[in-house]
Design a protein around this motif. Sequence first.
Motif, PDB file in Angstrom:
ATOM      1  N   GLN A 103      52.594   3.852  35.306  1.00 36.92           N
ATOM      2  CA  GLN A 103      53.199   3.872  33.983  1.00 36.92           C
ATOM      3  C   GLN A 103      53.301   2.446  33.450  1.00 36.92           C
ATOM      4  N   VAL A 104      52.826   2.256  32.250  1.00 34.00           N
ATOM      5  CA  VAL A 104      52.840   0.938  31.636  1.00 34.00           C
ATOM      6  C   VAL A 104      54.142   0.741  30.867  1.00 34.00           C
ATOM      7  N   TYR A 136      49.549  -1.071  34.799  1.00 26.36           N
ATOM      8  CA  TYR A 136      48.126  -1.363  34.953  1.00 26.36           C
ATOM      9  C   TYR A 136      47.734  -2.585  34.140  1.00 26.36           C
ATOM     10  N   THR A 137      47.051  -3.509  34.770  1.00 27.66           N
ATOM     11  CA  THR A 137      46.679  -4.732  34.077  1.00 27.66           C
ATOM     12  C   THR A 137      45.511  -4.522  33.140  1.00 27.66           C
ATOM     13  N   TYR A 138      44.702  -3.483  33.342  1.00 24.93           N
ATOM     14  CA  TYR A 138      43.522  -3.307  32.504  1.00 24.93           C
ATOM     15  C   TYR A 138      43.885  -3.048  31.055  1.00 24.93           C
ATOM     16  N   VAL A 139      45.106  -2.649  30.785  1.00 22.33           N
ATOM     17  CA  VAL A 139      45.475  -2.315  29.416  1.00 22.33           C
ATOM     18  C   VAL A 139      45.735  -3.538  28.562  1.00 22.33           C
ATOM     19  N   THR A 140      45.738  -4.720  29.141  1.00 30.02           N
ATOM     20  CA  THR A 140      46.148  -5.899  28.380  1.00 30.02           C
ATOM     21  C   THR A 140      44.964  -6.619  27.765  1.00 30.02           C
ATOM     22  N   TYR A 141      43.939  -5.908  27.345  1.00 28.78           N
ATOM     23  CA  TYR A 141      42.797  -6.566  26.739  1.00 28.78           C
ATOM     24  C   TYR A 141      43.192  -7.216  25.421  1.00 28.78           C
ATOM     25  N   CYS A 142      43.826  -6.460  24.572  1.00 34.93           N
ATOM     26  CA  CYS A 142      44.347  -7.019  23.332  1.00 34.93           C
ATOM     27  C   CYS A 142      45.867  -6.909  23.380  1.00 34.93           C
ATOM     28  N   MET A 143      46.530  -7.964  22.990  1.00 36.14           N
ATOM     29  CA  MET A 143      47.981  -7.943  22.898  1.00 36.14           C
ATOM     30  C   MET A 143      48.392  -8.503  21.552  1.00 36.14           C
ATOM     31  N   GLY A 144      49.526  -8.055  21.083  1.00 34.35           N
ATOM     32  CA  GLY A 144      49.949  -8.514  19.774  1.00 34.35           C
ATOM     33  C   GLY A 144      51.445  -8.423  19.550  1.00 34.35           C
ATOM     34  N   GLN A 204      69.530 -20.339  12.479  1.00 37.01           N
ATOM     35  CA  GLN A 204      69.584 -20.729  11.071  1.00 37.01           C
ATOM     36  C   GLN A 204      68.178 -21.034  10.573  1.00 37.01           C
ATOM     37  N   SER A 205      68.044 -20.973   9.276  1.00 36.44           N
ATOM     38  CA  SER A 205      66.760 -21.282   8.651  1.00 36.44           C
ATOM     39  C   SER A 205      66.261 -22.653   9.119  1.00 36.44           C
ATOM     40  N   GLY A 206      64.979 -22.711   9.466  1.00 36.58           N
ATOM     41  CA  GLY A 206      64.394 -23.936   9.980  1.00 36.58           C
ATOM     42  C   GLY A 206      64.405 -24.032  11.484  1.00 36.58           C
ATOM     43  N   GLY A 207      65.100 -23.126  12.137  1.00 38.02           N
ATOM     44  CA  GLY A 207      65.198 -23.130  13.588  1.00 38.02           C
ATOM     45  C   GLY A 207      63.985 -22.527  14.272  1.00 38.02           C
ATOM     46  N   SER A 208      64.068 -22.453  15.596  1.00 40.05           N
ATOM     47  CA  SER A 208      62.957 -21.953  16.401  1.00 40.05           C
ATOM     48  C   SER A 208      63.436 -20.929  17.415  1.00 40.05           C
ATOM     49  N   LEU A 209      62.528 -20.042  17.771  1.00 38.88           N
ATOM     50  CA  LEU A 209      62.767 -19.072  18.833  1.00 38.88           C
ATOM     51  C   LEU A 209      61.461 -18.846  19.568  1.00 38.88           C
ATOM     52  N   ARG A 210      61.580 -18.460  20.827  1.00 35.31           N
ATOM     53  CA  ARG A 210      60.410 -18.094  21.611  1.00 35.31           C
ATOM     54  C   ARG A 210      60.614 -16.687  22.158  1.00 35.31           C
ATOM     55  N   LEU A 211      59.717 -15.807  21.786  1.00 36.76           N
ATOM     56  CA  LEU A 211      59.755 -14.432  22.269  1.00 36.76           C
ATOM     57  C   LEU A 211      58.813 -14.279  23.451  1.00 36.76           C
ATOM     58  N   SER A 212      59.203 -13.434  24.389  1.00 43.35           N
ATOM     59  CA  SER A 212      58.354 -13.150  25.535  1.00 43.35           C
ATOM     60  C   SER A 212      58.215 -11.652  25.709  1.00 43.35           C
ATOM     61  N   CYS A 213      57.092 -11.252  26.289  1.00 45.70           N
ATOM     62  CA  CYS A 213      56.833  -9.842  26.553  1.00 45.70           C
ATOM     63  C   CYS A 213      56.187  -9.749  27.921  1.00 45.70           C
ATOM     64  N   ALA A 214      56.814  -9.005  28.805  1.00 42.98           N
ATOM     65  CA  ALA A 214      56.270  -8.792  30.142  1.00 42.98           C
ATOM     66  C   ALA A 214      55.671  -7.403  30.222  1.00 42.98           C
ATOM     67  N   VAL A 215      54.472  -7.309  30.789  1.00 45.31           N
ATOM     68  CA  VAL A 215      53.767  -6.036  30.918  1.00 45.31           C
ATOM     69  C   VAL A 215      53.808  -5.609  32.378  1.00 45.31           C
ATOM     70  N   TYR A 216      54.326  -4.418  32.596  1.00 41.64           N
ATOM     71  CA  TYR A 216      54.396  -3.862  33.942  1.00 41.64           C
ATOM     72  C   TYR A 216      53.486  -2.647  34.001  1.00 41.64           C
TER      73      TYR A 216
END
Length: 125
Positions: A1-2, A27-35, A13-25
């Motif tokens: 199960q993926v 089957y690895t073959y499904v990660t051809y395209c990510m978005g 606040q406006s002008g600030g920064s953030l970093r988003l992360s996404c972990a995939v658990y």
Amino acid sequence: QVQLVESGGGSVQSGGSLRLSCAVYGYTYVTYCMGWFRQAPGKGREEVATIESDGNTRYADSAKGRFTISRDNAKNTLSLEMNTLKPEDTAMYYCASGPRGCDYYTKAYSAFPYWGQGTQVTVSS
């Protein structure tokens, strides 16, 4: 199960920064395209950026020059570095993955078979 799990959202606040992360658990073959996609209240889901396995990227006009998408194929992770954030960037952000090339999914992003639950980004003025 993926399973895709996002993290890193928050309030800035406006002008600030953030970093988003996404972990995939699963089957690895499904990660051809990510978005990354986002959906603001009362609006439809829109593409932010996509990245192929070979690193080729595509950005929405609203993200160009401010956001950077990247992936680590060995770790099955996807990231989105967001800088110079604006109030109009406020939305729920979702990561998605699929086994086909990104051109296939950008025609109909709903075709991505795997989605995360989303992480909220709020930018105040």
